[in-house]
Scaffold this active site. Sequence first.
Site, PDB file in Angstrom:
ATOM      1  N   HIS A   1       1.439   4.427  -2.979  1.00  0.00           N
ATOM      2  CA  HIS A   1       1.706   5.780  -2.971  1.00  0.00           C
ATOM      3  C   HIS A   1       2.706   6.428  -3.704  1.00  0.00           C
ATOM      4  O   HIS A   1       2.639   7.400  -4.259  1.00  0.00           O
ATOM      5  CB  HIS A   1       1.569   6.013  -1.308  1.00  0.00           C
ATOM      6  CG  HIS A   1       0.183   6.282  -0.978  1.00  0.00           C
ATOM      7  ND1 HIS A   1      -0.689   6.807  -1.085  1.00  0.00           N
ATOM      8  CD2 HIS A   1      -0.177   5.626   0.438  1.00  0.00           C
ATOM      9  CE1 HIS A   1      -1.939   6.644  -0.379  1.00  0.00           C
ATOM     10  NE2 HIS A   1      -1.453   5.804   0.560  1.00  0.00           N
TER      11      HIS A   1
ATOM     12  N   HIS B   1       0.664  -1.025   0.002  1.00  0.00           N
ATOM     13  CA  HIS B   1       0.178   0.077  -0.012  1.00  0.00           C
ATOM     14  C   HIS B   1       0.906   1.092  -0.148  1.00  0.00           C
ATOM     15  O   HIS B   1       0.599   2.188  -0.583  1.00  0.00           O
ATOM     16  CB  HIS B   1      -0.948   0.045   1.046  1.00  0.00           C
ATOM     17  CG  HIS B   1      -1.788   1.356   1.451  1.00  0.00           C
ATOM     18  ND1 HIS B   1      -3.053   1.427   1.109  1.00  0.00           N
ATOM     19  CD2 HIS B   1      -1.325   2.458   2.280  1.00  0.00           C
ATOM     20  CE1 HIS B   1      -3.561   2.499   1.323  1.00  0.00           C
ATOM     21  NE2 HIS B   1      -2.607   3.235   1.922  1.00  0.00           N
ATOM     22  N   GLU B   2       1.826   1.326   1.041  1.00  0.00           N
ATOM     23  CA  GLU B   2       2.781   2.451   0.912  1.00  0.00           C
ATOM     24  C   GLU B   2       3.409   2.532  -0.413  1.00  0.00           C
ATOM     25  O   GLU B   2       3.698   3.845  -0.645  1.00  0.00           O
ATOM     26  CB  GLU B   2       3.424   2.481   2.207  1.00  0.00           C
ATOM     27  CG  GLU B   2       2.748   2.380   3.625  1.00  0.00           C
ATOM     28  CD  GLU B   2       1.874   3.831   3.581  1.00  0.00           C
ATOM     29  OE1 GLU B   2       2.186   4.727   3.353  1.00  0.00           O
ATOM     30  OE2 GLU B   2       0.923   3.488   4.287  1.00  0.00           O
TER      31      GLU B   2
ATOM     32  N   GLU C   1      -5.984   6.871  -1.640  1.00  0.00           N
ATOM     33  CA  GLU C   1      -6.116   5.833  -0.716  1.00  0.00           C
ATOM     34  C   GLU C   1      -6.533   4.565  -1.211  1.00  0.00           C
ATOM     35  O   GLU C   1      -6.045   3.426  -1.125  1.00  0.00           O
ATOM     36  CB  GLU C   1      -6.723   6.016   0.820  1.00  0.00           C
ATOM     37  CG  GLU C   1      -6.036   7.041   1.713  1.00  0.00           C
ATOM     38  CD  GLU C   1      -4.756   6.455   2.058  1.00  0.00           C
ATOM     39  OE1 GLU C   1      -4.584   5.215   2.624  1.00  0.00           O
ATOM     40  OE2 GLU C   1      -3.699   7.115   2.119  1.00  0.00           O
TER      41      GLU C   1
END
Length: 272
Positions: free
Chosen positions: A148, A144-145, A201
């Site tokens: 980004h 997920h990070e 997100e």
Amino acid sequence: MTQLFKLATLGLSLALAGCQAVNTTSGGALGVERKQYMFSMLSTDEVNQMYAQSYQDLVGKAQQQGKLDTSSADAKRLQQIAKRLIAQAPLFRADAAQWDWQVSLIKSDDLNANCGPGGKIMFFSGLITQLQLTDDEIAAVMGHEIAHALREHGREAMSRAYGVQMATQLGSAFGVDAGSLQMASMGVEYLMTLPNSRGNENEADLIGLELAARAGYNPQAAISLWQKMSKAGGGAPPEFMSTHPSSQSRIASLQAAIPKVMPFYQQASGRR
């Protein structure tokens, strides 16, 4: 109120005039496609360099305080998981293969992790120990990070902030009082910044899910992860007032996407 809306809209229009529409990543199997507007005077390399300096400062400070963990079992787990995820990153953007990827574990009770521009990953030990994360769940967080960073959400946020600044400066030039300026700025933030942040997100959830699956980590772990995060977070603010989706909507979106990425996990598992 109409005057304030016009002021905010004018500020955003001028800001967007200095932006360019870009595709930062491929859409992947889940089709995460969206034109992103980036301030043209703020390049990818400049943002990466700025963040790299801040990252090194934070890591250096942690090392001086004896909080940088480089030798524990969890530190070694992070490095191994990161290695597998980073190997898949070029599938979403080719230049990620040339990034100076770094991974740091900080001794802290904070339930947090991030991956900044240019592939600078930081985990806080509390996230792993307090939630008792498995390797698959760590991969869900890290994927997920990393997403980004691949999508350049940081540079995108800086570009959006320019719209807020432009609206405020215009208001000052036209003699709008401080209270009205605050309302105009808030209007820009809620109409533009926060909804897009929630969208960011969702993008990170989906790209991260596929990234982890391709690296051989069970995508089902994303569900157990956010269930743990929801319990740890207690009462969350209403979704429309937050930059993060609610746990329920986030989990529902992930559950819908998991069948599409499960074959990648099964293929990767078969190669190990």
